[in-house]
Design an enzyme around this catalytic site. Structure first.
Site, PDB file in Angstrom:
ATOM      1  N   SER A  77      -0.385   7.034  -1.388  1.00 58.11           N
ATOM      2  CA  SER A  77      -1.216   6.390  -0.359  1.00 58.11           C
ATOM      3  C   SER A  77      -2.142   7.322   0.381  1.00 58.11           C
ATOM      4  O   SER A  77      -3.051   6.866   1.085  1.00 58.11           O
ATOM      5  CB  SER A  77      -0.324   5.663   0.651  1.00 58.11           C
ATOM      6  OG  SER A  77       0.085   4.433   0.116  1.00 58.11           O
ATOM      7  N   TYR A 256       1.969   3.669   8.857  1.00 61.34           N
ATOM      8  CA  TYR A 256       2.371   2.247   8.770  1.00 61.34           C
ATOM      9  C   TYR A 256       3.136   1.808  10.022  1.00 61.34           C
ATOM     10  O   TYR A 256       2.692   2.092  11.139  1.00 61.34           O
ATOM     11  CB  TYR A 256       3.204   2.008   7.494  1.00 61.34           C
ATOM     12  CG  TYR A 256       2.507   2.530   6.274  1.00 61.34           C
ATOM     13  CD1 TYR A 256       3.022   3.606   5.549  1.00 61.34           C
ATOM     14  CD2 TYR A 256       1.279   1.995   5.882  1.00 61.34           C
ATOM     15  CE1 TYR A 256       2.356   4.093   4.449  1.00 61.34           C
ATOM     16  CE2 TYR A 256       0.615   2.487   4.767  1.00 61.34           C
ATOM     17  CZ  TYR A 256       1.156   3.533   4.065  1.00 61.34           C
ATOM     18  OH  TYR A 256       0.493   4.033   2.983  1.00 61.34           O
TER      19      TYR A 256
END
Ligand code: DON
Length: 331
Positions: A77, A256
């Site tokens: 990511s 996140y």
């Protein structure tokens, strides 16, 4: 290992810096037992759960490394920050932000919930999977290789070599990723994909499978710390406005549903990856205190043992400790 100039703002001896960071890596390495190596992409399960390494590269040329420092691992990511930067450079900020918002979701990286409850299903930010797939779809080019060429060229400019694509990891995710296909269909339904879903997914799985080291992550972080300029040549590699927005996204969304805690307790822009990488950015600070890296640095961490949010469990603790010891926080 400590390299580079010793023109620290303090009398701190490079030997002490190395001893400090070695002791901190040894301490937090023990906490890798509390996490788990990712296995939903089968090949990632091969990683050594106890591995932990860090590289800090300063604008002043000083580099400190400790732990597992030579390991190549897939960027996963962390690539989302780079494809966001490339899309903004290719299409312009307004075009990209018309299709992907800049709001944290507070959800897991591969959550679909915000796409179901928000209208008009616009992805919240470019660092969760829904936003990243939208960004991958808008990269210029028809094939996945054409779409990723600019990313490879940008990486080569920053890290000094063209990184490899780990085909085994690409195939492992391609053959198992039902969740990303589901997210892709939601995006298709909402009209946010600009390329064929198959090409978009192929582009995304490939970008996540690019192999890097912690030095490479630290170099990327250092360019962002320097507002997109190469700190040694002063060449502008990433336009300042795009570099700043990328850092803002990292600070608010990069970890996140742990981004709030990371911003509060570590206080620097960072982006994690599910193979255990973390790329962090320490901007220059105006300080009189005796701290290393006052004129900014980039940090790369590798620790494949993950917490429940999919972030490196020991890597985050190590970064929090160093940020507090060396006053890295923005706040
Ligand atoms: O899409 C996925 O699930 C992986 N290719 C990347 C996820 C990831 O790195 C989450 N970050 N911690």
């Amino acid at each position: 290992m400590v390299q580079g100039s010793a023109n620290l703002n303090t009398e701190v001896n490079e030997k002490w810096l190395q001893e400090y960071i070695d002791s901190w890596v040894d301490f937090f390495k023990k906490q890798t037992v509390d996490g788990e190596v990712a296995d939903y992409i089968p090949i990632l399960a091969r990683a050594d759960q106890e591995a932990l390494g860090i590289s800090i590269i300063g604008k002043n040329g000083l580099t400190i490394r400790s732990g597992i420092t030579e390991e190549k691992f897939t960027i996963q990511s962390i690539s989302k920050v780079l494809t966001f930067i490339v899309a903004c450079m290719e299409r312009g900020l307004a075009y990209v932000l018309n299709r992907v918002d800049v709001e944290p979701t507070g959800e897991a990286f591969n959550s679909i919930m915000h796409l179901q409850i928000s209208q008009p299903k616009k992805p919240f930010n470019p660092l969760v999977n829904s936003g990243a797939l939208t960004v991958s779809s808008m990269l210029e080019g028809k094939t996945s290789d054409q779409k990723l060429e600019t990313l490879f060229l940008l990486l080569e400019k920053i890290i000094g070599y063209r990184p490899e694509l780990n085909i085994e990891t690409y195939e492992s995710e391609r053959d198992t990723s039902m969740r990303n296909r589901a997210i892709g269909y939601y995006l298709l339904e909402g009209g946010y994909l600009e390329s064929d879903l198959g090409i978009t997914l192929e582009t995304y799985f490939k970008q996540c499978s690019i192999e890097i080291t912690i030095d490479d992550l630290a170099r990327i972080g250092l360019v962002l710390s320097n507002d997109g300029f190469d700190p040694y040549t002063n060449e502008e590699i990433i336009p300042r406005a795009i570099s700043r927005l990328a850092k803002a996204m990292m600070l608010t969304c990069g970890m996140y549903d742990a981004s709030g805690k990371f911003a509060a307790y570590v206080g620097i822009p960072a982006k994690s990856g599910v193979s255990g990488g973390i790329m962090a950015v320490v901007p220059p600070r105006v300080r009189e205190d005796d701290f290393p890296f006052l004129d900014g640095c980039g940090i790369g961490v590798y620790g494949p043992s993950l917490d429940k949010q999919g972030n490196s469990i020991a890597g985050i603790k190590l970064l929090k400790h160093i940020a507090n010891q060396w006053d890295f926080s923005l706040f």
